[in-house]
Design a protein around this motif. Structure first.
Motif, short mmCIF file in Angstrom:
data_model
loop_
_atom_site.label_atom_id
_atom_site.label_comp_id
_atom_site.label_asym_id
_atom_site.label_seq_id
_atom_site.Cartn_x
_atom_site.Cartn_y
_atom_site.Cartn_z
N ALA A 1 -7.05 -14.62 9.64
CA ALA A 1 -6.70 -13.20 9.63
C ALA A 1 -5.19 -13.00 9.74
CB ALA A 1 -7.41 -12.47 10.76
N GLY A 2 -4.53 -13.82 10.53
CA GLY A 2 -3.09 -13.68 10.71
C GLY A 2 -2.33 -13.85 9.41
N VAL A 3 -2.75 -14.84 8.61
CA VAL A 3 -2.04 -15.15 7.37
C VAL A 3 -2.49 -14.28 6.21
CG1 VAL A 3 -1.60 -16.96 5.65
CG2 VAL A 3 -1.65 -17.54 8.10
N PHE A 4 -3.80 -14.05 6.09
CA PHE A 4 -4.34 -13.43 4.89
C PHE A 4 -4.72 -11.95 5.05
CE2 PHE A 4 -5.13 -17.96 4.36
CZ PHE A 4 -4.62 -18.18 3.10
N LEU A 5 -4.76 -11.45 6.27
CA LEU A 5 -5.06 -10.03 6.47
C LEU A 5 -3.85 -9.29 7.06
CD1 LEU A 5 -8.70 -10.08 7.92
CD2 LEU A 5 -7.95 -10.12 5.54
N PHE A 6 -3.40 -9.76 8.22
CA PHE A 6 -2.32 -9.06 8.91
C PHE A 6 -0.99 -9.14 8.16
CE2 PHE A 6 1.33 -9.58 11.81
CZ PHE A 6 1.41 -8.29 12.30
N LEU A 7 -0.60 -10.35 7.74
CA LEU A 7 0.72 -10.53 7.11
C LEU A 7 0.88 -9.70 5.84
CD1 LEU A 7 3.41 -11.95 7.34
CD2 LEU A 7 2.44 -13.90 6.08
N PRO A 8 -0.05 -9.77 4.87
CA PRO A 8 0.15 -8.93 3.68
C PRO A 8 0.10 -7.44 3.98
CG PRO A 8 -1.99 -10.02 3.63
CD PRO A 8 -1.22 -10.65 4.74
N THR A 9 -0.68 -7.05 5.01
CA THR A 9 -0.77 -5.64 5.36
C THR A 9 0.56 -5.10 5.88
OG1 THR A 9 -3.12 -5.85 5.90
CG2 THR A 9 -1.97 -3.94 6.79
N ILE A 10 1.18 -5.86 6.79
CA ILE A 10 2.44 -5.37 7.36
C ILE A 10 3.58 -5.48 6.36
CG2 ILE A 10 3.15 -7.58 8.43
CD1 ILE A 10 4.19 -5.85 10.79
N LEU A 11 3.56 -6.50 5.51
CA LEU A 11 4.60 -6.60 4.48
C LEU A 11 4.50 -5.44 3.50
CD1 LEU A 11 4.61 -10.44 3.70
CD2 LEU A 11 6.37 -9.12 4.91
N PHE A 12 3.28 -5.09 3.12
CA PHE A 12 3.07 -3.97 2.21
C PHE A 12 3.55 -2.67 2.86
CE2 PHE A 12 0.72 -0.63 0.07
CZ PHE A 12 0.78 -1.02 -1.26
N ALA A 13 3.20 -2.48 4.12
CA ALA A 13 3.61 -1.26 4.83
C ALA A 13 5.12 -1.16 4.97
CB ALA A 13 2.94 -1.21 6.20
N GLN A 14 5.78 -2.30 5.14
CA GLN A 14 7.23 -2.31 5.34
C GLN A 14 8.02 -2.08 4.06
OE1 GLN A 14 7.98 -1.81 8.77
NE2 GLN A 14 9.66 -3.18 8.27
N TYR A 15 7.53 -2.65 2.98
CA TYR A 15 8.36 -2.69 1.78
C TYR A 15 7.87 -1.82 0.61
CZ TYR A 15 10.57 -6.55 4.20
OH TYR A 15 11.24 -7.31 5.12
N VAL A 16 6.69 -1.26 0.72
CA VAL A 16 6.20 -0.38 -0.34
C VAL A 16 6.19 1.06 0.18
CG1 VAL A 16 4.27 0.19 -1.85
CG2 VAL A 16 4.80 -2.20 -1.37
N VAL A 17 6.97 1.89 -0.45
CA VAL A 17 7.09 3.28 -0.01
C VAL A 17 5.85 4.06 -0.47
CG1 VAL A 17 8.45 5.39 -0.16
CG2 VAL A 17 9.59 3.14 -0.20
N PRO A 18 5.16 4.71 0.47
CA PRO A 18 3.95 5.47 0.10
C PRO A 18 4.30 6.71 -0.72
CG PRO A 18 4.52 5.88 2.39
CD PRO A 18 5.43 4.80 1.92
N PRO A 19 3.35 7.28 -1.44
CA PRO A 19 3.64 8.49 -2.22
C PRO A 19 4.04 9.64 -1.31
CG PRO A 19 1.27 8.02 -2.15
CD PRO A 19 1.96 6.83 -1.58
N VAL A 20 4.98 10.42 -1.77
CA VAL A 20 5.52 11.54 -0.99
C VAL A 20 5.08 12.86 -1.63
CG1 VAL A 20 7.60 12.67 -0.12
CG2 VAL A 20 7.51 10.17 -0.31
N PHE A 21 4.53 13.75 -0.80
CA PHE A 21 4.06 15.05 -1.29
C PHE A 21 4.84 16.17 -0.62
CE2 PHE A 21 0.52 12.09 -1.57
CZ PHE A 21 0.08 12.28 -2.87
N ASN A 22 5.08 17.25 -1.37
CA ASN A 22 5.76 18.43 -0.82
C ASN A 22 4.78 19.36 -0.12
OD1 ASN A 22 8.27 17.61 -1.86
ND2 ASN A 22 7.76 18.48 -3.88
N GLY A 23 3.52 19.27 -0.49
CA GLY A 23 2.51 20.12 0.12
C GLY A 23 2.08 21.28 -0.76
#
Length: 247
Positions: free
Chosen positions: A27-49
């Protein structure tokens, strides 16, 4: 055989305790690591509302186009890690982490095909007021553990065996998993909100993005491990598989 919620839950916790070293390593290598890397370096879509439906679709289209490789790569790695954890928890296997990773890699393509077939089967149900789709999903939820435990390579046969094992327990499984999902989602949401508030107060509104992503990734990984163990426990109970684990 009728599903026993308490026995399934106790069995899941016993599985996690017995195999904690192996599943934490995977889990540390294949679940947690890609999840946190994705969260850190991929900007989520931004909405004005104030976007209409076409505007929302345009924003998501741009997001997926810009991050297609990252989305695909992270999902493939996470899917592979999830399958390897099923191999670690499957009652008929007692292999090392390396052996489980190799076994998962050999069957990974069949797993992806089975997931695609599952999506094709359940998608029409989600268009019919959602509940039919959830029911179909609960009937096919054992596909990955059947693959890991029995080594079946035929994707259609995997779906058929999951369907047969869950006969008479579709709504019971659905309710059980929904309870876990709701409790887990609320817990993760509350924890994330608390961390966000504390970070905002401590930094004057700037926040601690890394800490917030770290907590979200840890809690998300923990939830996925619990859900995986629950599914394996359901399989053990409904299939009558013997296990040496003491509940």
């Amino acid at each position: 055989m009728k599903l026993n919620y308490m026995q399934c839950w106790n069995g899941a916790m016993a599985l996690l305790g017995t195999h904690k070293e192996a599943i934490l390593a995977i889990a540390g290598v294949f679940l947690f690591l890609p999840t946190i890397l994705f969260a850190q370096y991929v900007v989520p879509p931004v909405f004005n509302g104030d976007e209409d439906m076409s505007g929302i679709i345009a924003i998501y289209s741009a997001y997926f186009n810009e991050n297609a490789f990252s989305i695909l790569a992270s999902n493939l790695v996470i899917s592979f890690g999830g399958l390897a954890i099923y191999f670690s928890l499957a009652p008929s296997r007692s292999n090392t982490v390396a052996e489980n990773l190799i076994a998962a890699l050999k069957l990974f393509v069949f797993y992806l095909i089975a997931n695609l077939l599952t999506a094709l089967v359940t998608l029409p149900g989600f268009f019919l007021f959602i509940i039919p789709g959830l029911y179909l999903t609960s009937r096919l939820v054992l596909v990955p553990v059947v693959l890991a435990d029995q080594g079946e390579r035929n994707p259609v046969e995997l779906l058929k065996r999951s369907w047969a094992l869950t006969k008479g327990n579709g709504f019971s499984i659905l309710l059980f998993i929904l309870i876990i999902a709701v409790v887990g989602t609320i817990t993760i949401g509350v924890l994330g909100a608390v961390v966000g508030v504390v970070a905002g107060l401590a930094t004057g509104g700037t926040g601690w993005p890394f800490v917030e992503n770290l907590i979200a990734s840890l809690t998300g990984t923990a939830f996925q491990l619990i859900l995986t163990a629950v599914i394996v426990s359901i399989y053990i109970e409904l299939s009558g598989k013997k296990t040496d684990i003491v509940f």
